[in-house]
Design a protein around this motif. Structure first.
Motif, PDB file in Angstrom:
ATOM      1  N   ILE A   8      42.647  33.394  42.310  1.00  0.00           N
ATOM      2  CA  ILE A   8      43.322  33.977  41.186  1.00  0.00           C
ATOM      3  C   ILE A   8      44.828  34.793  41.656  1.00  0.00           C
ATOM      4  O   ILE A   8      44.753  34.958  42.641  1.00  0.00           O
ATOM      5  CB  ILE A   8      42.528  34.988  40.188  1.00  0.00           C
ATOM      6  CG1 ILE A   8      42.055  36.317  41.056  1.00  0.00           C
ATOM      7  CG2 ILE A   8      41.464  34.304  39.364  1.00  0.00           C
ATOM      8  CD1 ILE A   8      41.462  37.190  40.182  1.00  0.00           C
ATOM      9  N   PRO A  10      46.762  37.746  40.275  1.00  0.00           N
ATOM     10  CA  PRO A  10      46.903  38.894  39.249  1.00  0.00           C
ATOM     11  C   PRO A  10      48.228  39.135  38.975  1.00  0.00           C
ATOM     12  O   PRO A  10      49.090  39.008  39.934  1.00  0.00           O
ATOM     13  CB  PRO A  10      46.339  40.085  40.187  1.00  0.00           C
ATOM     14  CG  PRO A  10      45.485  39.389  41.152  1.00  0.00           C
ATOM     15  CD  PRO A  10      46.271  38.177  41.533  1.00  0.00           C
ATOM     16  N   LYS A  14      47.849  44.578  38.406  1.00  0.00           N
ATOM     17  CA  LYS A  14      46.756  44.341  37.978  1.00  0.00           C
ATOM     18  C   LYS A  14      45.634  44.134  38.551  1.00  0.00           C
ATOM     19  O   LYS A  14      44.520  43.852  38.108  1.00  0.00           O
ATOM     20  CB  LYS A  14      46.897  43.217  36.754  1.00  0.00           C
ATOM     21  CG  LYS A  14      47.755  43.455  35.852  1.00  0.00           C
ATOM     22  CD  LYS A  14      47.372  44.716  34.863  1.00  0.00           C
ATOM     23  CE  LYS A  14      48.465  44.999  33.842  1.00  0.00           C
ATOM     24  NZ  LYS A  14      48.208  46.077  33.177  1.00  0.00           N
ATOM     25  N   GLU A  15      45.659  44.456  39.998  1.00  0.00           N
ATOM     26  CA  GLU A  15      44.545  43.852  41.050  1.00  0.00           C
ATOM     27  C   GLU A  15      43.205  44.990  40.659  1.00  0.00           C
ATOM     28  O   GLU A  15      42.179  44.614  40.547  1.00  0.00           O
ATOM     29  CB  GLU A  15      45.068  44.102  42.388  1.00  0.00           C
ATOM     30  CG  GLU A  15      45.521  42.773  42.914  1.00  0.00           C
ATOM     31  CD  GLU A  15      46.196  43.121  44.248  1.00  0.00           C
ATOM     32  OE1 GLU A  15      45.863  44.256  44.852  1.00  0.00           O
ATOM     33  OE2 GLU A  15      46.738  42.171  44.972  1.00  0.00           O
ATOM     34  N   ASP A  17      42.683  46.552  37.906  1.00  0.00           N
ATOM     35  CA  ASP A  17      42.038  46.319  36.747  1.00  0.00           C
ATOM     36  C   ASP A  17      41.101  44.874  36.664  1.00  0.00           C
ATOM     37  O   ASP A  17      40.140  45.220  36.029  1.00  0.00           O
ATOM     38  CB  ASP A  17      43.154  45.813  35.704  1.00  0.00           C
ATOM     39  CG  ASP A  17      44.110  46.838  35.177  1.00  0.00           C
ATOM     40  OD1 ASP A  17      43.553  47.882  35.220  1.00  0.00           O
ATOM     41  OD2 ASP A  17      45.198  46.721  34.788  1.00  0.00           O
ATOM     42  N   ILE A  18      41.488  44.137  37.518  1.00  0.00           N
ATOM     43  CA  ILE A  18      40.437  42.970  37.882  1.00  0.00           C
ATOM     44  C   ILE A  18      39.250  43.389  38.579  1.00  0.00           C
ATOM     45  O   ILE A  18      38.131  43.176  38.139  1.00  0.00           O
ATOM     46  CB  ILE A  18      41.396  41.956  38.572  1.00  0.00           C
ATOM     47  CG1 ILE A  18      42.378  41.080  37.887  1.00  0.00           C
ATOM     48  CG2 ILE A  18      40.225  40.924  39.192  1.00  0.00           C
ATOM     49  CD1 ILE A  18      43.071  40.261  38.482  1.00  0.00           C
ATOM     50  N   TYR A  74      36.341  36.402  29.390  1.00  0.00           N
ATOM     51  CA  TYR A  74      37.257  35.613  30.247  1.00  0.00           C
ATOM     52  C   TYR A  74      38.786  35.912  29.467  1.00  0.00           C
ATOM     53  O   TYR A  74      39.739  35.964  30.299  1.00  0.00           O
ATOM     54  CB  TYR A  74      36.922  34.176  30.172  1.00  0.00           C
ATOM     55  CG  TYR A  74      38.110  33.310  30.636  1.00  0.00           C
ATOM     56  CD1 TYR A  74      38.292  33.324  32.089  1.00  0.00           C
ATOM     57  CD2 TYR A  74      38.979  32.478  30.014  1.00  0.00           C
ATOM     58  CE1 TYR A  74      39.432  32.632  32.483  1.00  0.00           C
ATOM     59  CE2 TYR A  74      40.195  31.858  30.510  1.00  0.00           C
ATOM     60  CZ  TYR A  74      40.060  31.688  31.822  1.00  0.00           C
ATOM     61  OH  TYR A  74      41.205  31.089  32.302  1.00  0.00           O
ATOM     62  N   PHE A  77      40.035  38.819  30.853  1.00  0.00           N
ATOM     63  CA  PHE A  77      40.442  38.697  32.380  1.00  0.00           C
ATOM     64  C   PHE A  77      41.718  38.043  32.544  1.00  0.00           C
ATOM     65  O   PHE A  77      42.637  38.337  33.166  1.00  0.00           O
ATOM     66  CB  PHE A  77      39.314  37.856  33.100  1.00  0.00           C
ATOM     67  CG  PHE A  77      39.223  37.749  34.497  1.00  0.00           C
ATOM     68  CD1 PHE A  77      39.026  38.670  35.184  1.00  0.00           C
ATOM     69  CD2 PHE A  77      39.508  36.391  34.637  1.00  0.00           C
ATOM     70  CE1 PHE A  77      39.236  38.395  36.720  1.00  0.00           C
ATOM     71  CE2 PHE A  77      39.497  36.114  36.183  1.00  0.00           C
ATOM     72  CZ  PHE A  77      39.263  37.021  37.151  1.00  0.00           C
ATOM     73  N   ARG A  78      41.854  36.680  31.642  1.00  0.00           N
ATOM     74  CA  ARG A  78      42.944  35.944  31.872  1.00  0.00           C
ATOM     75  C   ARG A  78      44.207  36.632  31.364  1.00  0.00           C
ATOM     76  O   ARG A  78      45.404  36.150  32.023  1.00  0.00           O
ATOM     77  CB  ARG A  78      42.710  34.794  31.063  1.00  0.00           C
ATOM     78  CG  ARG A  78      44.000  33.633  30.774  1.00  0.00           C
ATOM     79  CD  ARG A  78      44.176  32.974  32.270  1.00  0.00           C
ATOM     80  NE  ARG A  78      45.563  31.975  32.261  1.00  0.00           N
ATOM     81  CZ  ARG A  78      46.509  32.584  32.460  1.00  0.00           C
ATOM     82  NH1 ARG A  78      46.998  33.780  32.629  1.00  0.00           N
ATOM     83  NH2 ARG A  78      47.650  31.749  32.367  1.00  0.00           N
ATOM     84  N   LEU A  80      45.245  39.358  32.604  1.00  0.00           N
ATOM     85  CA  LEU A  80      45.793  40.110  33.635  1.00  0.00           C
ATOM     86  C   LEU A  80      46.324  39.012  34.811  1.00  0.00           C
ATOM     87  O   LEU A  80      46.613  39.598  35.678  1.00  0.00           O
ATOM     88  CB  LEU A  80      44.425  40.790  34.388  1.00  0.00           C
ATOM     89  CG  LEU A  80      43.692  41.529  33.296  1.00  0.00           C
ATOM     90  CD1 LEU A  80      42.196  42.265  33.961  1.00  0.00           C
ATOM     91  CD2 LEU A  80      44.588  43.104  33.197  1.00  0.00           C
ATOM     92  N   LEU A  81      46.130  37.996  34.589  1.00  0.00           N
ATOM     93  CA  LEU A  81      46.565  36.965  35.549  1.00  0.00           C
ATOM     94  C   LEU A  81      48.063  36.265  35.236  1.00  0.00           C
ATOM     95  O   LEU A  81      48.297  35.934  34.112  1.00  0.00           O
ATOM     96  CB  LEU A  81      45.524  35.974  35.670  1.00  0.00           C
ATOM     97  CG  LEU A  81      44.015  36.241  35.822  1.00  0.00           C
ATOM     98  CD1 LEU A  81      43.030  34.935  35.733  1.00  0.00           C
ATOM     99  CD2 LEU A  81      44.033  37.110  37.370  1.00  0.00           C
TER     100      LEU A  81
END
Length: 100
Positions: A8, A10, A14-15, A17-18, A74, A77-78, A80-81
């Protein structure tokens, strides 16, 4: 056993947060997900992150992936990417020890 290795990218800043989301999954979702054994997340030296998700079976992995609860997780999560993850799913065929 079955699982996924994923890479991924980020969004800037945002690391953490992941990492927090993976901790949330471990505490709140994993105990409710049949066959979810655990996982790891790596911060790569050359940028980005990589993760490993481990399940008891391919059927358990697919059931989780197709569940509404995982879809909602997801989507968060997405957000944040920078782009979609690179997924590499497959059967786990070896184990070279156990780590804490």
């Amino acid at each position: 056993m079955y699982g996924s290795v994923y890479k991924i990218r980020p969004k800037a800043g945002k690391e953490q947060d992941i990492i927090s989301m993976m901790d949330e999954f471990d505490r709140q979702r994993r105990p409710k997900v049949k066959g979810a054994l655990g996982g790891y997340i790596f911060k790569l030296d050359n940028g980005g992150m990589m993760g490993v998700a481990i399940f008891q079976s391919k059927e358990d992995y697919r059931a989780n992936a197709e569940s509404p609860e995982q879809d909602a997780f997801y989507r968060r999560f997405r957000d944040l990417l920078e782009a979609d993850p690179e997924w590499n799913d497959g059967e786990i065929v070896g184990n070279w020890g156990s780590v804490a």
